[in-house]
Structure formats: structure tokens, C-alpha cells
Design a protein around this motif. Structure first.
Motif, PDB file in Angstrom:
ATOM      1  N   ASN A  31       7.171   6.658  -3.945  1.00 52.86           N
ATOM      2  CA  ASN A  31       7.002   5.475  -4.997  1.00 52.86           C
ATOM      3  C   ASN A  31       8.381   5.032  -5.285  1.00 52.86           C
ATOM      4  OD1 ASN A  31       8.245   7.760  -7.049  1.00 52.86           O
ATOM      5  ND2 ASN A  31       6.615   8.740  -6.849  1.00 52.86           N
ATOM      6  N   ARG A  32       8.413   4.208  -6.488  1.00 49.33           N
ATOM      7  CA  ARG A  32       9.485   3.506  -6.858  1.00 49.33           C
ATOM      8  C   ARG A  32      10.626   4.316  -7.513  1.00 49.33           C
ATOM      9  NH1 ARG A  32       6.211  -1.773  -8.910  1.00 49.33           N
ATOM     10  NH2 ARG A  32       4.613  -0.030  -9.527  1.00 49.33           N
ATOM     11  N   GLY A  33      10.168   5.743  -7.943  1.00 49.99           N
ATOM     12  CA  GLY A  33      11.008   6.557  -8.495  1.00 49.99           C
ATOM     13  C   GLY A  33      11.230   6.146  -9.841  1.00 49.99           C
ATOM     14  N   ARG A  34      10.345   5.726 -10.602  1.00 49.01           N
ATOM     15  CA  ARG A  34      10.654   5.615 -12.172  1.00 49.01           C
ATOM     16  C   ARG A  34      10.303   6.607 -12.909  1.00 49.01           C
ATOM     17  NH1 ARG A  34       7.938  -0.717 -12.206  1.00 49.01           N
ATOM     18  NH2 ARG A  34       9.711  -1.800 -10.920  1.00 49.01           N
ATOM     19  N   GLY A  43      10.483  13.687  -3.346  1.00 44.70           N
ATOM     20  CA  GLY A  43      10.442  12.361  -3.499  1.00 44.70           C
ATOM     21  C   GLY A  43      10.931  11.443  -2.468  1.00 44.70           C
ATOM     22  N   VAL A  45      11.673   7.282  -2.021  1.00 46.63           N
ATOM     23  CA  VAL A  45      11.687   5.854  -3.057  1.00 46.63           C
ATOM     24  C   VAL A  45      11.579   4.800  -2.465  1.00 46.63           C
ATOM     25  CG1 VAL A  45      13.067   4.826  -4.986  1.00 46.63           C
ATOM     26  CG2 VAL A  45      13.268   7.392  -4.607  1.00 46.63           C
ATOM     27  N   ASP A  47       9.680   0.339  -2.656  1.00 47.41           N
ATOM     28  CA  ASP A  47       8.877  -0.380  -3.446  1.00 47.41           C
ATOM     29  C   ASP A  47       7.765  -1.053  -2.448  1.00 47.41           C
ATOM     30  OD1 ASP A  47       7.124  -2.332  -4.960  1.00 47.41           O
ATOM     31  OD2 ASP A  47       9.111  -2.934  -5.939  1.00 47.41           O
TER      32      ASP A  47
END
Length: 329
Positions: A31-34, A43, A45, A47
Motif C-alpha cells: 500500500n501507500r504506507g500512510r 509492508g 510501499v 502507489d
């Protein structure tokens, strides 16, 4: 099992990731790591909407992937094509919204679906989900693709604010506009039950579309709101009101009064609360009682640690002034 979850920090994706960790699986989130993922996951990272956004997925192999994307189908297409040679099985969490409107009573997986394309960009929700389905089956083939057509989703980490809205409103107390009839049958699935069934189905290599929601009449509007009052310790007065009076006041079912759809709204009621789930039940679907879903959602709402997901969107709910007007207050 080595599982890749595309997403994994919000509602459905998070539930899948947590359930997989609970099974002892090796879980990777992309995911975008937000937002922080569940404990026990690692995780990657990136987009998915950017031209170079999948670089972190160019290496690695997994037994299965679960994808919950709900926007442009070409994003699913690009991910599926990239992973096709290094992942054994692809699950796409789709929606019963893919069925052509209006749906028949008791529609099953053989019902007609909307037209769409795996290459589509900005399209309505139903077409986006159908396009995602097409993207997965084109890249992985029908034998390695599982399409989870979800119905109404409730439970902890909910980010649409349906059940949380009712819990907050009833906890506030006083007279509450309770939409009748009391025995209005509801059909939904706890997000954790969806997660557990999905993981078991992926592990077993199931393929094709499955409607995934509880059985029709799993609970009623009266039971749901009564349990909300009990769980929150509220002394709220549920004032049951005929659906005709609510609709005449200009109140929209489903959005201004979340979850509620009167049977007089035939097409919408059929689409949400008259879904055939025989195929999923035969494949092991089990759904927890409504009290557990409500109590655990309330506990999550009270928790000090909600950092893993966005605050509820609060896109639904009834203004206090309009509620008071209908109740004659």
C-alpha cells in the motif's frame, strides 16, 4: 501460506490481514504506507495509481493475493498482470453491485452483470468492480481467480459509518427515530466472517464468483437497534415509525437512515436483503450473531488505538433537526 494483501490497513483488507496473521500465515501488505498495518505483517510501499507505483512488487512470490480495490479497473489489471507468474491464486473482493439493475428476488451468481472493461478508468462503482473482476480473470484465468461478491459489510474498522452512526445516535439517548417495520429483515456480513471465509476459500483454491453475505433475515431492524441500546448502555427511547411517514418526510433510506431499506423500496430491498448465498453456505460460510458484531464494533469505537484506519467518512446519517421534526419534538 504466503499471502499478499493489496491494501491491508482499512476495513476489508485489514480484516483479511489480521485473520491471516491469526492463522500463522506469512502476510505481506502492499500500500501507500500512510497507515500502519496489523501487527505481524510486513509492508511494501507503492502507489498503484502511478506509472511506477508497482516497483516494490516486481520481486517475490506468494501462494495467494487478496485485492480489495474499488476504483479504476485498469489498476487491478496492471497488478494482476504483474503478479500472474509469481502468485498461485488471486482473490478479488468485489460486490453484489456488479449485477444488472434491477435484480430479481433471490438472485444468485448466474444473474446478469453490468457491462465493463478491465481497461476502464473513471467509471461508476458497479462498473469498477465488474471491471476488476474481468482484469483478474483475464490475467489469472478462471481456475485461479476467486470473485467475492460482498453484500452489506459491518463490523470493526468500518469506514462507511453505517453501524457506528447508529451506535453513536443511540448512545446519545432521548427519542430515536426507529424506522419500521420492526421485523424488517436484514442481510449483512461481519467483515471478520468475510475474511475467514475468503482465506479458507483461497487456501482451498476455490474459483469463480460467490455472493458473500449472511443469510436473508440474519437479524431484523428491531434486533439491531435494540442490541445497539443494550451494548452502549443507553436509555434511548426507540420510537418505531411507519416507513411511509419517514419517506414522506423526505428522508432517504440507506443513506440518511443507514442500513434501513423498507420493503416498499422493492428494487433496492431486493438488491441488498434478498441475495442468494446458497453457494457460499455450501462452501463453509458461517456468520456470527448480530450481538457480537455490534458489541465488537462499539468496543473498537471506544478504543484509544484507531491509528490503523481513517476516521469514519460520516457520509451517512440523519440531521438531528429533521429527526426531531418527524418525531414531533
Amino acid at each position: 501460506m504466503r499471502l499478499l494483501v493489496l491494501g491491508g490497513t482499512e476495513f476489508a483488507g485489514r480484516a483479511v490481514a489480521e485473520a491471516a496473521v491469526g492463522r500463522g500465515w506469512e502476510v505481506t501488505l502492499f500500500n501507500r504506507g500512510r497507515r500502519e498495518g496489523p501487527a505481524g505483517t510486513r509492508g511494501l510501499v507503492g502507489d498503484r495509481t502511478r506509472a511506477d507505483g508497482l516497483e516494490a512488487l516486481r520481486d517475490g512470490e506468494w501462494d495467494a493475493v487478496v485485492d480489495t480495490w474499488a476504483a479504476a479497473p485498469r489498476v487491478v489489471r496492471d497488478s494482476a498482470r504483474l503478479l500472474a507468474g509469481r502468485v498461485g491464486h488471486y482473490t478479488y473482493v468485489s460486490s453484489c453491485s456488479v449485477y444488472a439493475w434491477p435484480p430479481a428476488v433471490g438472485f444468485d451468481e448466474s444473474a446478469p452483470v453490468v457491462e465493463s472493461s478491465a481497461d476502464a478508468e473513471d467509471v461508476p462503482y458497479a462498473e469498477a468492480k465488474r471491471g476488476g473482476e474481468l482484469a483478474v480473470t483475464e490475467a489469472f484465468g478462471e481456475e485461479r481467480s476467486l470473485l467475492v461478491r460482498a453484500g452489506l459489510l459491518l463490523g470493526p474498522w468500518e469506514n462507511i459509518d453505517r453501524l457506528p452512526w447508529w451506535l453513536r445516535r443511540i448512545r446519545r439517548g432521548g427519542p430515536v427515530l426507529a424506522p419500521g417495520p420492526r421485523d424488517n429483515a436484514l442481510q449483512y456480513i461481519d467483515i471478520r466472517d468475510l475474511a475467514e471465509w475468503t482465506l479458507s476459500a483461497a487456501e482451498a483454491g476455490r474459483s469463480g464468483p460467490y455472493n458473500l453475505v449472511g443469510e436473508p433475515g440474519h437479524t431484523t431492524m428491531e434486533e439491531l437497534l435494540t442490541v445497539c441500546a443494550e451494548v452502549t448502555g443507553s436509555s434511548a427511547e426507540l420510537r418505531w415509525t411507519e416507513p411511509e411517514a419517514i419517506v414522506e418526510a423526505g428522508i432517504e433510506p440507506w443513506t440518511q437512515l443507514p442500513v434501513w431499506v423498507p420493503r416498499t423500496e422493492t428494487e433496492l430491498y431486493n438488491a441488498v436483503y434478498r441475495v442468494s448465498v446458497g453457494k457460499a453456505l455450501a462452501a463453509g460460510l458461517r456468520c456470527r450473531p448480530v450481538r457480537e458484531t455490534v458489541a465488537d464494533t462499539w468496543e473498537w469505537m471506544l478504543s484509544a488505538d484507531r491509528s490503523g484506519g481513517r476516521p469514519p467518512r460520516r457520509a451517512v446519517g440523519l440531521a438531528p433537526e429533521l429527526e426531531a421534526k418527524v418525531l414531533g419534538l
